[in-house]
Write a protein that holds these residues in place. Sequence first.
Motif, PDB file in Angstrom:
ATOM      1  N   LEU A  67       0.830  -1.201   0.000  1.00 56.65           N
ATOM      2  CA  LEU A  67       0.000   0.000   0.000  1.00 56.65           C
ATOM      3  C   LEU A  67       0.868   1.257   0.000  1.00 56.65           C
ATOM      4  O   LEU A  67       0.593   2.214  -0.735  1.00 56.65           O
ATOM      5  CB  LEU A  67      -0.923  -0.006   1.218  1.00 56.65           C
ATOM      6  N   VAL A  68       1.926   1.261   0.800  1.00 53.40           N
ATOM      7  CA  VAL A  68       2.830   2.414   0.845  1.00 53.40           C
ATOM      8  C   VAL A  68       3.442   2.661  -0.529  1.00 53.40           C
ATOM      9  O   VAL A  68       3.501   3.800  -1.011  1.00 53.40           O
ATOM     10  CB  VAL A  68       3.928   2.203   1.907  1.00 53.40           C
ATOM     11  N   ARG A  69       3.892   1.591  -1.188  1.00 55.93           N
ATOM     12  CA  ARG A  69       4.489   1.751  -2.524  1.00 55.93           C
ATOM     13  C   ARG A  69       3.484   2.340  -3.500  1.00 55.93           C
ATOM     14  O   ARG A  69       3.819   3.211  -4.311  1.00 55.93           O
ATOM     15  CB  ARG A  69       4.991   0.401  -3.040  1.00 55.93           C
ATOM     16  N   SER A  70       2.253   1.882  -3.432  1.00 55.76           N
ATOM     17  CA  SER A  70       1.232   2.385  -4.342  1.00 55.76           C
ATOM     18  C   SER A  70       0.929   3.856  -4.080  1.00 55.76           C
ATOM     19  O   SER A  70       0.840   4.661  -5.013  1.00 55.76           O
ATOM     20  CB  SER A  70      -0.046   1.550  -4.205  1.00 55.76           C
ATOM     21  N   VAL A  71       0.788   4.218  -2.811  1.00 55.00           N
ATOM     22  CA  VAL A  71       0.459   5.604  -2.457  1.00 55.00           C
ATOM     23  C   VAL A  71       1.567   6.555  -2.894  1.00 55.00           C
ATOM     24  O   VAL A  71       1.308   7.613  -3.486  1.00 55.00           O
ATOM     25  CB  VAL A  71       0.212   5.721  -0.939  1.00 55.00           C
ATOM     26  N   TYR A  72       2.812   6.180  -2.634  1.00 52.68           N
ATOM     27  CA  TYR A  72       3.926   7.084  -2.913  1.00 52.68           C
ATOM     28  C   TYR A  72       4.399   7.038  -4.367  1.00 52.68           C
ATOM     29  O   TYR A  72       5.287   7.801  -4.744  1.00 52.68           O
ATOM     30  CB  TYR A  72       5.093   6.785  -1.970  1.00 52.68           C
ATOM     31  N   SER A  73       3.805   6.178  -5.180  1.00 50.16           N
ATOM     32  CA  SER A  73       4.177   6.138  -6.599  1.00 50.16           C
ATOM     33  C   SER A  73       3.137   6.824  -7.481  1.00 50.16           C
ATOM     34  O   SER A  73       3.234   6.780  -8.707  1.00 50.16           O
ATOM     35  CB  SER A  73       4.347   4.682  -7.055  1.00 50.16           C
ATOM     36  N   GLN A  74       2.160   7.486  -6.867  1.00 51.85           N
ATOM     37  CA  GLN A  74       1.095   8.125  -7.629  1.00 51.85           C
ATOM     38  C   GLN A  74       1.575   9.399  -8.324  1.00 51.85           C
ATOM     39  O   GLN A  74       2.373  10.156  -7.771  1.00 51.85           O
ATOM     40  CB  GLN A  74      -0.066   8.489  -6.700  1.00 51.85           C
ATOM     41  N   PRO A  75       1.057   9.658  -9.530  1.00 48.00           N
ATOM     42  CA  PRO A  75       1.254  10.984 -10.127  1.00 48.00           C
ATOM     43  C   PRO A  75       0.355  11.981  -9.399  1.00 48.00           C
ATOM     44  O   PRO A  75      -0.487  11.579  -8.582  1.00 48.00           O
ATOM     45  CB  PRO A  75       0.795  10.778 -11.576  1.00 48.00           C
ATOM     46  N   PRO A  76       0.502  13.278  -9.649  1.00 51.83           N
ATOM     47  CA  PRO A  76      -0.394  14.246  -9.007  1.00 51.83           C
ATOM     48  C   PRO A  76      -1.864  13.960  -9.321  1.00 51.83           C
ATOM     49  O   PRO A  76      -2.201  13.554 -10.431  1.00 51.83           O
ATOM     50  CB  PRO A  76       0.051  15.583  -9.614  1.00 51.83           C
ATOM     51  N   TRP A  77      -2.707  14.182  -8.321  1.00 48.55           N
ATOM     52  CA  TRP A  77      -4.143  13.951  -8.476  1.00 48.55           C
ATOM     53  C   TRP A  77      -4.867  15.274  -8.716  1.00 48.55           C
ATOM     54  O   TRP A  77      -4.323  16.351  -8.435  1.00 48.55           O
ATOM     55  CB  TRP A  77      -4.693  13.279  -7.216  1.00 48.55           C
ATOM     56  N   PRO A  78      -6.122  15.225  -9.196  1.00 49.28           N
ATOM     57  CA  PRO A  78      -6.889  16.460  -9.400  1.00 49.28           C
ATOM     58  C   PRO A  78      -7.092  17.216  -8.088  1.00 49.28           C
ATOM     59  O   PRO A  78      -7.230  16.611  -7.023  1.00 49.28           O
ATOM     60  CB  PRO A  78      -8.234  15.961  -9.956  1.00 49.28           C
ATOM     61  N   ARG A  79      -7.129  18.522  -8.188  1.00 50.69           N
ATOM     62  CA  ARG A  79      -7.312  19.345  -7.002  1.00 50.69           C
ATOM     63  C   ARG A  79      -8.672  19.063  -6.353  1.00 50.69           C
ATOM     64  O   ARG A  79      -9.673  18.868  -7.042  1.00 50.69           O
ATOM     65  CB  ARG A  79      -7.224  20.826  -7.386  1.00 50.69           C
ATOM     66  N   ASP A  80      -8.682  19.057  -5.018  1.00 51.41           N
ATOM     67  CA  ASP A  80      -9.906  18.846  -4.233  1.00 51.41           C
ATOM     68  C   ASP A  80     -10.635  17.568  -4.633  1.00 51.41           C
ATOM     69  O   ASP A  80     -11.864  17.500  -4.639  1.00 51.41           O
ATOM     70  CB  ASP A  80     -10.853  20.050  -4.366  1.00 51.41           C
ATOM     71  N   TYR A  81      -9.869  16.526  -4.937  1.00 49.51           N
ATOM     72  CA  TYR A  81     -10.479  15.268  -5.362  1.00 49.51           C
ATOM     73  C   TYR A  81     -11.368  14.666  -4.283  1.00 49.51           C
ATOM     74  O   TYR A  81     -12.264  13.867  -4.579  1.00 49.51           O
ATOM     75  CB  TYR A  81      -9.394  14.263  -5.754  1.00 49.51           C
ATOM     76  N   GLY A  82     -11.148  15.052  -3.029  1.00 47.10           N
ATOM     77  CA  GLY A  82     -11.920  14.471  -1.939  1.00 47.10           C
ATOM     78  C   GLY A  82     -13.410  14.683  -2.075  1.00 47.10           C
ATOM     79  O   GLY A  82     -14.209  13.852  -1.632  1.00 47.10           O
ATOM     80  N   VAL A  83     -13.796  15.794  -2.680  1.00 47.69           N
ATOM     81  CA  VAL A  83     -15.221  16.069  -2.882  1.00 47.69           C
ATOM     82  C   VAL A  83     -15.564  16.111  -4.370  1.00 47.69           C
ATOM     83  O   VAL A  83     -16.650  16.536  -4.748  1.00 47.69           O
ATOM     84  CB  VAL A  83     -15.627  17.397  -2.201  1.00 47.69           C
ATOM     85  N   ASN A  84     -14.619  15.666  -5.194  1.00 49.57           N
ATOM     86  CA  ASN A  84     -14.834  15.640  -6.653  1.00 49.57           C
ATOM     87  C   ASN A  84     -14.336  14.315  -7.222  1.00 49.57           C
ATOM     88  O   ASN A  84     -13.464  14.281  -8.094  1.00 49.57           O
ATOM     89  CB  ASN A  84     -14.102  16.810  -7.324  1.00 49.57           C
ATOM     90  N   ARG A  85     -14.893  13.222  -6.733  1.00 49.06           N
ATOM     91  CA  ARG A  85     -14.405  11.912  -7.164  1.00 49.06           C
ATOM     92  C   ARG A  85     -14.634  11.662  -8.647  1.00 49.06           C
ATOM     93  O   ARG A  85     -13.981  10.799  -9.237  1.00 49.06           O
ATOM     94  CB  ARG A  85     -15.071  10.803  -6.345  1.00 49.06           C
TER      95      ARG A  85
END
Length: 383
Positions: A67-85
């Motif tokens: 899980l750590v490897r997956s989380v830290y290998s992510q490219p940047p995510w969309p801004r405010d994705y928490g409420v914009n899935r």
Amino acid sequence: MRILFIAVATPPHVYPLVPLAWACRLAGHEVRFVTAGSVSAVVTQTGLPATKIRSSPVFSAEERDALVRSVYSQPPWPRDYGVNRHLLDSDQRGLLTWLGRYMIEASESLADGLVEFTKVWRPDLVVHDAVTYAGAVAAAVVDVPAVRHLFGSASYPRLELTPPDPLPEYVQLFTRFGVPPTTSAAMIVDPTPPSMRQTAESPRLDMRYIPYNGAGAVPDWAHAPQERPRVLVTWGHTNAESLGGAAADPFSDTMEVAAELGMEVVVLTDTPLQYVLPHCDLIVQQGGDGTTLTAATFGVPQLMISRKPDAELAPARLAAVGAGIHLKYQNLRDDPDSRAVVREAMVKLCEDSSYRDAAARLRAEISAQPSPAEVVAGLEALV
């Protein structure tokens, strides 16, 4: 009345609950902070009455490392994705589900011990960290109100949901104790300043963020005469725990650039932030909610270098209000001119007064929120 506080066994989730727990105790209520594992010593250092419950292992080391490897290998995510899935692709949504199951499993490991203690101690109210779902279960078992305590911008993504429905594992967490699953709370306590929120949940009690990053002492250098601008560099508890020495990689350029600019560089590893930030002119940090809100409370401009999705949320909001600059490690790592990018950001933060002015406005906004002592009355009204 009796108030039970509970958070998953990591300091970044324990610390935000401490000011409200102390406010409840000082108001004359009987408080118990329930802990498990190695974090028990962290709670004991707060001076709050603590009870250590039995817990079971969460994931294996191999599963956690994956899980750590997956989380830290992510490219940047969309801004405010928490409420914009809807802005996320299928792989990103899949990772959120994986994280949700991880946090549910963390609560599952606490649930038996917590429910067992709750039945004996019989609290009138349960206050639980936003991702410590076992707190909601225990409250339901003894039929008392549950209060969900947020910890900043990163607590807005509802990891236990695949909106609008809860994950099956979340439902099972409740049903195995014979109580109906719920995704709502009697009340939400939100210490995030309004301008940094992704959404306004309700029913809600706004609360002033009071920095608590652990027990410690103010170092001697903090009171020494300051002859040049002082920059504090930190990469946070979670990054250090997950990555070891590699957690410092995104900050090597910033430390060298700061020295070239004639700044005093302080690298913080053990001393709690609240003791040193009042004596600093700038902070360079990893994007954690506790770090970001602590610096905001003291009106310190911030350079935030995030390297995982949840650490992008608070920096994006802080940059939007003008109190800092948000850079993403994934972009810096692939940019041959990354050192120049870092230098430009640090010069702006030091020389452009608009950042310090915005940080001062944010500090005033935080100060204007109700204190934890004032929030206690809202909790009393629930019982």
